[in-house]
Design a protein around this motif. Structure first.
Motif, PDB file in Angstrom:
ATOM      1  N   ILE A 123       0.837  -1.203   0.000  1.00 11.98           N
ATOM      2  CA  ILE A 123       0.000   0.000   0.000  1.00 11.98           C
ATOM      3  C   ILE A 123       0.873   1.254   0.000  1.00 11.98           C
ATOM      4  N   LEU A 124       1.888   1.288   0.842  1.00 14.17           N
ATOM      5  CA  LEU A 124       2.800   2.435   0.876  1.00 14.17           C
ATOM      6  C   LEU A 124       3.819   2.256  -0.244  1.00 14.17           C
ATOM      7  N   ARG A 125       3.528   2.841  -1.387  1.00 10.16           N
ATOM      8  CA  ARG A 125       4.379   2.645  -2.558  1.00 10.16           C
ATOM      9  C   ARG A 125       5.641   3.485  -2.475  1.00 10.16           C
ATOM     10  N   GLU A 126       5.503   4.775  -2.181  1.00  8.36           N
ATOM     11  CA  GLU A 126       6.655   5.653  -2.041  1.00  8.36           C
ATOM     12  C   GLU A 126       6.449   6.559  -0.836  1.00  8.36           C
ATOM     13  N   ALA A 127       7.539   6.878  -0.166  1.00  8.91           N
ATOM     14  CA  ALA A 127       7.511   7.787   0.976  1.00  8.91           C
ATOM     15  C   ALA A 127       8.921   8.323   1.169  1.00  8.91           C
TER      16      ALA A 127
ATOM     17  N   GLU B 205       5.311   0.605 -20.836  1.00  4.81           N
ATOM     18  CA  GLU B 205       4.471   1.667 -20.269  1.00  4.81           C
ATOM     19  C   GLU B 205       3.866   1.269 -18.932  1.00  4.81           C
ATOM     20  N   ASP B 206       3.931  -0.012 -18.568  1.00  4.63           N
ATOM     21  CA  ASP B 206       3.429  -0.462 -17.270  1.00  4.63           C
ATOM     22  C   ASP B 206       4.482  -0.391 -16.170  1.00  4.63           C
ATOM     23  N   PHE B 207       5.744  -0.157 -16.547  1.00  4.54           N
ATOM     24  CA  PHE B 207       6.827  -0.219 -15.563  1.00  4.54           C
ATOM     25  C   PHE B 207       6.626   0.776 -14.417  1.00  4.54           C
ATOM     26  N   GLU B 208       6.052   1.941 -14.726  1.00  9.78           N
ATOM     27  CA  GLU B 208       5.864   2.965 -13.690  1.00  9.78           C
ATOM     28  C   GLU B 208       5.030   2.431 -12.533  1.00  9.78           C
ATOM     29  N   TRP B 209       4.060   1.542 -12.830  1.00  9.02           N
ATOM     30  CA  TRP B 209       3.192   1.005 -11.783  1.00  9.02           C
ATOM     31  C   TRP B 209       3.680  -0.344 -11.285  1.00  9.02           C
ATOM     32  N   ARG B 210       4.499  -1.049 -12.104  1.00  7.41           N
ATOM     33  CA  ARG B 210       4.929  -2.390 -11.747  1.00  7.41           C
ATOM     34  C   ARG B 210       6.299  -2.430 -11.055  1.00  7.41           C
ATOM     35  N   ARG B 211       7.061  -1.338 -11.134  1.00  3.32           N
ATOM     36  CA  ARG B 211       8.312  -1.326 -10.359  1.00  3.32           C
ATOM     37  C   ARG B 211       7.984  -1.433  -8.872  1.00  3.32           C
ATOM     38  N   LEU B 212       8.934  -2.027  -8.128  1.00  2.97           N
ATOM     39  CA  LEU B 212       8.766  -2.191  -6.686  1.00  2.97           C
ATOM     40  C   LEU B 212       9.744  -1.258  -5.977  1.00  2.97           C
ATOM     41  N   PRO B 213       9.274  -0.102  -5.536  1.00  2.18           N
ATOM     42  CA  PRO B 213      10.176   0.859  -4.870  1.00  2.18           C
ATOM     43  C   PRO B 213      10.795   0.265  -3.616  1.00  2.18           C
ATOM     44  N   THR B 214      11.953   0.823  -3.259  1.00  2.00           N
ATOM     45  CA  THR B 214      12.663   0.339  -2.072  1.00  2.00           C
ATOM     46  C   THR B 214      13.282   1.520  -1.340  1.00  2.00           C
TER      47      THR B 214
ATOM     48  N   ASP C 251      20.511  17.589  -5.654  1.00  2.00           N
ATOM     49  CA  ASP C 251      19.216  16.992  -5.312  1.00  2.00           C
ATOM     50  C   ASP C 251      19.464  15.818  -4.375  1.00  2.00           C
ATOM     51  N   LEU C 252      18.583  15.674  -3.390  1.00  2.00           N
ATOM     52  CA  LEU C 252      18.688  14.557  -2.462  1.00  2.00           C
ATOM     53  C   LEU C 252      17.297  14.037  -2.143  1.00  2.00           C
ATOM     54  N   ASN C 253      17.090  12.726  -2.362  1.00  3.82           N
ATOM     55  CA  ASN C 253      15.848  12.050  -1.985  1.00  3.82           C
ATOM     56  C   ASN C 253      16.203  10.910  -1.040  1.00  3.82           C
ATOM     57  N   VAL C 254      15.553  10.871   0.110  1.00  2.00           N
ATOM     58  CA  VAL C 254      15.792   9.820   1.096  1.00  2.00           C
ATOM     59  C   VAL C 254      14.464   9.197   1.488  1.00  2.00           C
ATOM     60  N   GLY C 255      14.353   7.872   1.322  1.00  2.00           N
ATOM     61  CA  GLY C 255      13.130   7.178   1.679  1.00  2.00           C
ATOM     62  C   GLY C 255      12.801   6.110   0.656  1.00  2.00           C
ATOM     63  N   LYS C 256      11.570   5.678   0.656  1.00  2.00           N
ATOM     64  CA  LYS C 256      11.121   4.631  -0.263  1.00  2.00           C
ATOM     65  C   LYS C 256      10.777   5.255  -1.605  1.00  2.00           C
ATOM     66  N   GLN C 257      11.426   4.790  -2.673  1.00  3.69           N
ATOM     67  CA  GLN C 257      11.263   5.413  -3.989  1.00  3.69           C
ATOM     68  C   GLN C 257      11.654   4.432  -5.075  1.00  3.69           C
ATOM     69  N   GLN C 258      11.261   4.756  -6.303  1.00  8.26           N
ATOM     70  CA  GLN C 258      11.681   3.979  -7.460  1.00  8.26           C
ATOM     71  C   GLN C 258      12.596   4.827  -8.329  1.00  8.26           C
ATOM     72  N   ILE C 259      13.550   4.170  -8.977  1.00 12.72           N
ATOM     73  CA  ILE C 259      14.495   4.841  -9.857  1.00 12.72           C
ATOM     74  C   ILE C 259      14.372   4.222 -11.245  1.00 12.72           C
ATOM     75  N   SER C 260      14.197   5.076 -12.238  1.00 12.68           N
ATOM     76  CA  SER C 260      14.075   4.610 -13.619  1.00 12.68           C
ATOM     77  C   SER C 260      15.332   4.992 -14.386  1.00 12.68           C
TER      78      SER C 260
END
Length: 516
Positions: A149-153, A198-207, A163-172
């Motif tokens: 449920i919590l896909r990105e945070a 075109e489905d990768f945006e929703w099918r990737r598993l962020p970490t 730029d700095l992003n820290v947390g749950k995220q996906q990288i393309s």
């Protein structure tokens, strides 16, 4: 919201009825379509009644999302196919709600959260003995735990040069059809060969990770520190896209132990990535390196056990450390004086990934281990996956893309199973993809067609592995609502080939998406 939906459906039914009612004139149909078009253009109930009030109440909050429904229906007759009891018609009845919220804390500082709520009705809405994956893993049917449920945070900080992003995220990483340098995030592959770029945006598993990028001149340098491993999720036994070649768990005689996976709390199990990009006018290019885990484990022989029917192997799945080295480049130019076309915008792209130390199951060594040899039943090889593409911007806003994809295993042997980046069931695999898209001017470009053709050729053993054809008809009802009809066919190839095994999986589907 109910009134708006009911009104739109009533108008749509009236239009549909008009196709067979002889008393209805063309002018009446035009009036009905105009009323429907005006109604759907204003159809944004969540935006009006939820998003806007929330953003007015909390000025620094950004709230948006979408509601999407996918349906795919088999066209072939059901029956026994390999190890599958294909006694189902619907391949998916998926409903996905995405809610994205971003809170602006201060200049350059934001908090971002994306949530996914998914329900697939294929397990509840049709009677089938062949569909039971929801009893193995509930996420095959519904996202019910925090992990899904919590896909990105993540917290993001942006400065002119940093730029700095820290947390749950996906990288393309990567822009090609398929995955070549797109190696950072794992993937939910529940749809197997049906999965599209075109489905990768929703099918990737962020970490969970730290992602920092430095900008200097025309260059950028990105560092990744990933401290929470996420593996690929393949189509489960008893799911619509489970391979008919895979025997059910009850048919496997060997002893399968609990998998060994990288641990978040172990510093030695963390992953690292580095990417450098440079822009020089029409040319952009970059280099990537990643020290990561193979997202798909390989079974190791860890022992044997005597039995009345012979020696049983004790198998444990383990993930292997990999060194990835990749390149990427884009070059944009325009050719002029082309007959019948005149000006032809063109983009050339290339991506390649060399991977060191890929672990393969080696069935020759596994047989030797069963006979008493002290072997773990695996072998290591290096692999290469690469793609070259050329994209043409044709008149009438049409696009034509040719892409050649190569997957290669160095020092290949016929006893090897599948491995990351290697040939698909063979030493090498080539997939020459052709993509064509065209909008239709008489609809003010709201209706468009997309055609993708992807044959698969391998050597020296498998040769022809079949061809996949996908035809889409998309219609943009408004800035909020889009719909499409999709046909996907899998033709020829033998029953053990990539596409050949799914020859009875030709399907027709539709997708309706509402963004707010």
């Amino acid at each position: 919201m109910t009134t708006s939906i009911g009104h739109c459906l009533a108008v749509l039914l009236a239009v549909t009825a008009g196709l067979t009612a002889p008393a209805l004139h063309a002018g009446d149909m035009g009036d009905m379509w105009s009323r429907f078009d005006r109604s759907i253009a204003k159809f944004d109930p969540i935006g009006r009644h939820v998003r806007k009030p929330i953003e007015r109440a909390i000025p620094n909050l950004r709230f948006k999302g979408f509601l999407r429904q996918w349906t795919d229906v088999l066209l072939d007759e059901d029956g026994i196919d390999g190890f599958r009891d294909q006694d189902f018609r619907f391949l998916q009845l998926q409903n996905l709600l995405e809610i994205e919220m971003g809170y602006h804390v201060a200049a350059g500082l934001d908090i971002n959260v994306v949530s996914h709520f998914l329900y697939d009705g294929v397990y509840d809405w049709q009677e089938s003995d062949g569909l039971f994956a929801d009893s193995i893993d509930r996420t095959a049917e519904i996202y019910h735990d925090r992990e899904r449920i919590l896909r990105e945070a993540y917290i993001s900080y942006r400065a002119p040069r940093f730029d700095l992003n820290v947390g749950k995220q996906q990288i393309s990483w990567g822009k090609m059809d398929g995955q070549f340098i797109d190696i950072v995030s794992a993937m939910d592959r529940r749809e197997s060969v049906q999965l599209e770029t075109e489905d990768f945006e929703w099918r990737r598993l962020p970490t969970w990770m730290a992602n920092a990028t430095f900008h200097f001149g025309q260059n950028s340098l990105q560092f990744l520190y990933i401290f929470d491993f996420e593996r690929d999720r393949q189509a489960l036994p008893g799911s619509p896209w489970a391979s008919p070649l895979s025997p059910p768990p009850s048919a496997i005689a060997d002893i399968v132990l609990k998998p060994k996976r990288p641990r978040t709390g172990d510093f030695d199990d963390h992953e690292y990535g580095l990417r450098f990009d440079r822009s020089q006018g029409a040319l952009t290019y970059g280099f990537v390196y990643m020290y990561a885990w193979d997202k798909n484990p390989v079974e190791h022989v860890v022992g044997t056990t005597p039995s009345a029917g012979g020696t049983l192997l004790r198998l444990r799945s383990e993930h292997e450390r990999l060194h990835h080295f990749g390149i990427t480049a884009d070059y944009a130019t325009t050719f002029s004086g082309i007959p019948f076309i005149n000006v032809l915008p063109t983009v050339f792209r290339v991506e390649a990934l060399y991977t060191n130390g890929v672990r393969f199951a080696d069935f020759g060594k596994r047989a030797a281990a069963r006979a008493g040899a002290n072997l773990d039943g695996t072998s290591k090889r290096d692999t290469l996956r690469a793609a070259v593409a050329i994209e043409f911007g044709l008149p009438a806003r049409s696009t034509l893309i040719f892409q050649g994809s190569l997957f290669y295993t160095f020092d290949w042997e016929s006893t090897l199973g599948p491995g990351f980046g290697g040939g698909i069931g063979d030493e090498w695999t080539v997939i020459p993809v052709v993509f064509f898209s065209r909008p239709f001017a008489f609809t003010r470009d709201r209706l468009s067609m997309e055609l993708t053709v992807a044959p698969v050729v391998s050597g020296p053993s498998a040769n022809w592995q079949g061809i996949k054809t996908k035809l889409r008809m998309k219609y943009k009802f408004s800035q909020y609502v889009t719909g499409q009809f999709i046909y996907t066919g899998y033709d020829s190839g033998s029953a053990t080939d990539l596409y050949g095994q799914f020859e009875q999986w030709d399907n027709f589907g539709w997708e309706l998406s509402y963004e707010f």
